[in-house]
Design a protein around this motif. Structure first.
Motif, mmCIF file in Angstrom:
data_model
loop_
_atom_site.group_PDB
_atom_site.id
_atom_site.type_symbol
_atom_site.label_atom_id
_atom_site.label_comp_id
_atom_site.label_asym_id
_atom_site.label_seq_id
_atom_site.Cartn_x
_atom_site.Cartn_y
_atom_site.Cartn_z
ATOM 1 N N THR A 97 0.606 -1.176 -0.103
ATOM 2 C CA THR A 97 -0.041 -0.117 0.165
ATOM 3 C C THR A 97 0.865 1.309 0.039
ATOM 4 O O THR A 97 2.054 1.449 0.382
ATOM 5 N N ALA A 98 0.038 2.188 -0.377
ATOM 6 C CA ALA A 98 0.992 3.474 -0.369
ATOM 7 C C ALA A 98 0.748 4.461 1.029
ATOM 8 O O ALA A 98 1.443 5.265 1.295
ATOM 9 N N ARG A 99 -0.018 3.643 1.933
ATOM 10 C CA ARG A 99 -0.194 3.994 3.350
ATOM 11 C C ARG A 99 0.911 3.931 4.166
ATOM 12 O O ARG A 99 1.109 2.817 4.603
ATOM 13 N N ALA A 100 2.016 4.750 4.349
ATOM 14 C CA ALA A 100 3.302 4.622 4.867
ATOM 15 C C ALA A 100 3.415 4.991 6.430
ATOM 16 O O ALA A 100 4.605 4.988 6.732
ATOM 17 N N ASP B 129 -0.525 3.423 10.345
ATOM 18 C CA ASP B 129 -1.095 2.510 9.311
ATOM 19 C C ASP B 129 -0.403 1.188 9.702
ATOM 20 O O ASP B 129 -1.047 -0.085 9.736
ATOM 21 N N ARG B 130 0.966 1.139 10.067
ATOM 22 C CA ARG B 130 1.484 -0.104 10.278
ATOM 23 C C ARG B 130 1.313 -0.513 11.499
ATOM 24 O O ARG B 130 1.004 -1.945 11.619
ATOM 25 N N TYR C 64 4.223 -5.689 5.839
ATOM 26 C CA TYR C 64 3.782 -4.258 5.187
ATOM 27 C C TYR C 64 4.792 -3.692 4.544
ATOM 28 O O TYR C 64 5.731 -3.587 5.046
ATOM 29 N N THR D 64 5.583 -0.805 1.494
ATOM 30 C CA THR D 64 4.939 0.456 0.910
ATOM 31 C C THR D 64 5.116 0.445 -0.403
ATOM 32 O O THR D 64 6.327 0.111 -0.940
ATOM 33 N N LYS D 65 4.286 1.273 -1.267
ATOM 34 C CA LYS D 65 4.493 1.661 -2.456
ATOM 35 C C LYS D 65 5.037 2.848 -2.669
ATOM 36 O O LYS D 65 4.625 3.801 -1.812
ATOM 37 N N GLU E 120 12.963 -2.261 5.474
ATOM 38 C CA GLU E 120 12.551 -1.384 4.199
ATOM 39 C C GLU E 120 14.049 -0.796 3.672
ATOM 40 O O GLU E 120 14.437 -0.418 4.307
#
Length: 156
Positions: free
Chosen positions: A108-111, A115-116, A127, A129-130, A156
């Motif tokens: 997801t773009a929700r970074a 959100d995590r 998880y 991220t985009k 990441e």
């Protein structure tokens, strides 16, 4: 929270060890359900996973995922968050409430950290991220099934 994948059996699930001995071999997961409303991203993920030998099914949103999961029986689901009809958060909550114990990787773009944390609370296994490197997604799926995952977010 790491969920134990159901065993996937090689050679029909039986490996001969000798007279009367049988061993079940755990292999990499074969079924992945990719849940993504963006067709380009969905196809990118599908293609990369198929090149790695996974059997890939696709869903266009959370409701489509819920409709398919019972007959597809995926070993892992990759799930976007922001989708029409039913978002990824709600879809994962419903899957877990219905007893789905296989791995879920949010893509997801929700970074944001919130959100995590939300993903961790509802039972997401990793998880990503985009924008993301498709090879990293493949690596994370492999890591989940080797049991060397560091939890939601990974490295990441």
């Amino acid at each position: 929270m790491l969920h134990t994948p159901r065993p996937i059996l090689e050679s029909g699930g039986v490996t001969a060890l000798g007279a009367g001995s049988v061993a079940v071999v755990n292999a990499l997961p074969t079924r992945v359900l990719v849940v993504e409303d963006d067709e380009v991203i969905r196809e990118l993920i599908r293609l990369n996973l198929e090149l790695e030998g996974f059997e890939v099914f696709t869903a266009t949103d959370g409701q489509d995922c819920l409709d398919q999961v019972g007959h597809v029986r995926p070993d892992v689901i990759t799930m976007d968050v922001m989708m029409p009809r039913l978002d990824g958060w709600t879809a994962v909550e419903r899957l877990r409430a219905d007893g789905y114990e296989q791995c879920v990787v949010m893509v997801t773009a929700r970074a944001q950290a919130d959100d995590r944390r939300r993903g961790e609370r509802i039972g997401v296994d990793d998880y990503l991220t985009k924008p993301f490197d498709p090879d990293e997604l493949v690596d994370r799926i492999h890591a989940l099934f080797r049991g060397d995952d560091d939890g939601v977010g990974g490295a990441e």
